[in-house]
Design an enzyme around this catalytic site. Structure first.
Site, short mmCIF file in Angstrom:
data_model
loop_
_atom_site.label_atom_id
_atom_site.label_comp_id
_atom_site.label_asym_id
_atom_site.label_seq_id
_atom_site.Cartn_x
_atom_site.Cartn_y
_atom_site.Cartn_z
N SER A 1 0.82 -1.22 -0.07
CA SER A 1 -0.04 -0.09 -0.08
C SER A 1 0.87 1.37 -0.01
O SER A 1 1.62 1.59 -1.02
CB SER A 1 -0.99 -0.10 1.10
OG SER A 1 -2.05 1.10 1.12
N HIS B 1 -7.29 -5.66 -1.10
CA HIS B 1 -6.33 -5.07 -0.40
C HIS B 1 -5.75 -5.72 0.79
O HIS B 1 -4.44 -5.39 1.06
CB HIS B 1 -6.78 -3.59 -0.16
CG HIS B 1 -5.52 -2.73 0.01
ND1 HIS B 1 -4.72 -2.30 -0.99
CD2 HIS B 1 -5.16 -1.94 1.25
CE1 HIS B 1 -3.90 -1.54 -0.55
NE2 HIS B 1 -4.44 -0.97 0.76
#
Length: 658
Positions: free
Chosen positions: A520, A632
């Site tokens: 990320s 994610h």
């Protein structure tokens, strides 16, 4: 007995102990234990009971699904919990004296949360209802339902972990009669409602709802105190920011809640607020504390770990978590504003329950060498008693590495905190490769907690450096805000200066075999580093950002996050491009492995696709691995076999190049 090295497959040996819930009399408790079933390739979570006096632990549910959110009735005779044993989460009720759990709800989309009514005869629920429908309306099922076009009219139309958001459903609040199962809907309208608290006399609720028609730039959910009988609403707070976790004091006079305003957007520290229902005044109880409330840790072991935002005792003292200096500690506060830590440093308190008299807490605690267990913690003396030992055998068999805490001067001569792990089996006089790990967020933090991935790298012969550069939580408000508008600036300097600092102090580090990885924001920074430095011999970027211009339009948060963090939107593409690692692709000489989930809506996979094709077209050393049916959060909560595959890819790349 000689201990073995930690392995990738130890994900299946580790036990996660979370969510302690004390009975009203403080004599017993329940908690959730989760493990991963390798054969079934899924997580299994069941409810366990502990007798606080005898320390006897008993398993209470034995399902193959996941149990969560257990709560005692006010009289301590029953426990309600959520279970997905029939796919969607439904409320089940279990007698505290034993027997089978009774299924209470049958909502088509399941129940998102619930709270007991103090009378013990009803349960308040938060669940999804279709537009113009009620909880009691039955939907017609069409087994031959065809795919339909999805018309987008809003900017908030997708969400990581969900995908495209349903356009005609709304979260409503209702109450379920336990004896009959009848449901009465309490809220209505095309709005998203959140259930926060029920008063001890059962006469008031605290709910959250934003009734603005256009929600695209609404980053707030006002909280209201609602009279159960008349439905009259009183504003608790109606300001820009994020507020929730409301709890009534035992006498129902005060309401505590936590939240943060938007002065620094999502970088603002969260605080504890107290609302006095007698004079409608509100005060910030933690205004003097320059650290955020709550648990801001990134790690990869605990499953379903959640903790109350705040807990009252009968004498109006309060307890809550604070993220500070790489720890998550339990803090104590008085209504006069006195603040004290209630647990020690160098650990991660990721769950807790407080006895009504404030004498003791049940805490779930992890540190670098302990995956986490349940303890009884005496508040006044700090004495601890171990209540569970699910990971005891594992720890006796497996060699873990104890990280060394470090502090050094980063950009602007600010102190930066981090940790250095030597390789497992370290021998004096030998040289070892070093891998730098970078966390996501960026407003999160590495901590004194168990991290399987870090231990795995150490077990495979790597030193591991992980630091909390500016932007990380757990330090001052100035520190956490300093990354905004400066991605690739002071944060980059903090990380690289940390690398220089440990190299200067540790002659075992082979400077010719350095690796870097992160996910990320950590993936962004990995991309940035290899575009600005050739010091690393191998890099692995995960769920990353490579191009802020396209990120603006494809991420579920892009259209506002870009402005909040970079300080630019599509009216200033030059600035977005200036901070985009893709701009510097021609400088990359480090072999780069790109890992990305195909259903990542936070940092969509096109970010990886652009980076891969660009590097490949330039003849760079790169490979691209796509993870199907993963979002994610692959590294933390993803399908177990894909989590294993991800770790194999990371360690395989570093083995090849380091």
């Amino acid at each position: 007995m000689e201990k073995r090295k930690l392995a990738v497959g130890d994900l299946f040996n580790l036990q996660s102990v979370t969510d302690p819930q004390l009975s009203p009399d403080g004599k017993e408790a329940v908690f959730v234990k989760t493990h991963i079933d390798e054969e079934e390739n899924k997580y299994i979570a069941n409810l366990f009971h502990v007798d606080v006096a005898s320390n006897e632990v008993t398993q209470w549910t034995h399902g193959e699904g996941r149990v969560s959110s257990a709560k005692w009735s006010a009289d301590g005779k029953q426990i309600a919990f959520l279970s997905n044993r029939e796919e969607a989460n439904q409320v089940f009720i279990l007698s505290a004296r034993g027997g089978e759990a009774k299924k209470l709800t049958s909502f088509e989309k399941g129940v998102s949360s619930f709270l007991w009514s103090p009378c013990g005869n009803e349960i308040w629920v938060n669940a999804v209802v279709k537009e113009s429908k009620t909880f009691t309306d039955k939907e017609e099922k069409d087994d031959k339902k065809k795919s339909e076009p999805y018309r987008v009219t809003k900017m908030k139309y997708q969400l990581d972990g969900v995908g495209l958001l349903p356009q005609d459903t709304f979260r409503q609040i209702g109450v379920v009669d336990i004896a009959t199962g009848d449901v009465t809907q309490f809220t209505g309208g095309n709005h998203q409602h959140t259930l926060h608290a029920v008063s001890h006399d059962g006469k008031k609720l605290v709910i959250g709802v934003n009734r603005e028609e256009n929600q695209d730039y609404e980053f707030r959910q006002p909280l209201y105190i609602v009279d159960v009988e008349t439905k009259v609403e009183t504003v608790l707070i109606d300001e820009d920011g994020y507020y929730g976790g409301a709890k009534f004091s035992f006498d129902d006079r005060f309401i505590a809640f936590v939240g943060s305003d938007r002065k620094l957007q999502n970088a603002t520290h969260s605080d504890l607020y107290i609302f006095d229902t007698e004079d409608s005044t509100r005060m910030n109880l933690t205004e003097s504390l320059d650290a955020p409330l709550g648990d801001n840790v990134v790690a990869d072991h605990q499953q379903g770990a959640g903790a109350p935002s705040v807990v009252w005792t009968r004498d109006n003292y309060l307890y809550f978590q604070v993220s500070t200096m790489g720890d998550v500690r339990l803090y104590f506060a008085t209504l006069e504003g006195e603040l004290y830590p209630a647990t020690p440093d160098n650990e991660h308190v990721y769950g807790y329950a407080i006895s009504a008299d404030g004498e003791f807490a049940l805490v779930t605690v992890s540190d670098a060498g302990n995956p986490g267990e349940l303890y009884k913690h005496v508040i006044a003396t700090g004495e601890r008693e171990t209540l569970t030992s699910f990971n005891k055998t594992y720890l006796e068999e497996v060699e873990l590495v104890e990280p060394e805490a470090i502090v050094y001067k980063g950009a602007k001569e600010w102190d930066v905190h981090g940790w250095l792990m030597k390789p497992a089996g370290y021998e004096e006089g030998q040289k070892y490769p070093l891998i730098v790990e970078i966390h996501g967020g960026p407003h999160a933090m590495f901590a004194n907690t168990f991290f399987h991935e870090m231990q795995l790298l150490a077990a495979q012969g790597y030193g591991v450096l992980y630091v909390n550069p500016r932007g990380s939580h757990g330090y001052s408000q100035e520190f956490v805000d300093a990354v905004r508008g400066d991605y690739g600036g002071g944060d980059y300097e903090d990380i690289m200066t940390g690398l220089d600092a440990v190299i200067a102090e540790n002659d075992w580090i082979d400077t010719g075999r350095l690796g870097v990885t992160g996910g990320s924001y950590g993936g962004f920074m990995t991309n940035w580093i290899v575009g600005h430095s050739n010091r690393f011999k191998a890099a692995v970027t995960q769920r990353s950002i490579s191009n802020w211009i396209s990120f603006f339009g494809v991420s579920d948060i892009g259209y506002y996050f870009s402005d909040w963090q970079i300080g630019a939107d599509m009216t200033d593409v030059d600035k977005l491009w200036e901070h985009s690692p893709l701009k510097y692709a021609k400088n990359v000489e480090t072999p780069l492995l790109i890992l990305h989930s195909e259903k990542d809506f936070r940092c969509p996979i096109e970010q990886a696709e652009q980076l891969y094709i660009t590097l490949k077209s330039m003849g760079k050393e790169t490979e691209f691995v796509r993870f199907p049916d993963a979002d994610h959060n692959l590294s933390r909560t993803g399908t177990p076999n894909l989590r294993v595959a991800r770790l194999d890819e990371i360690t395989g790349w570093f083995a090849k190049y380091l």
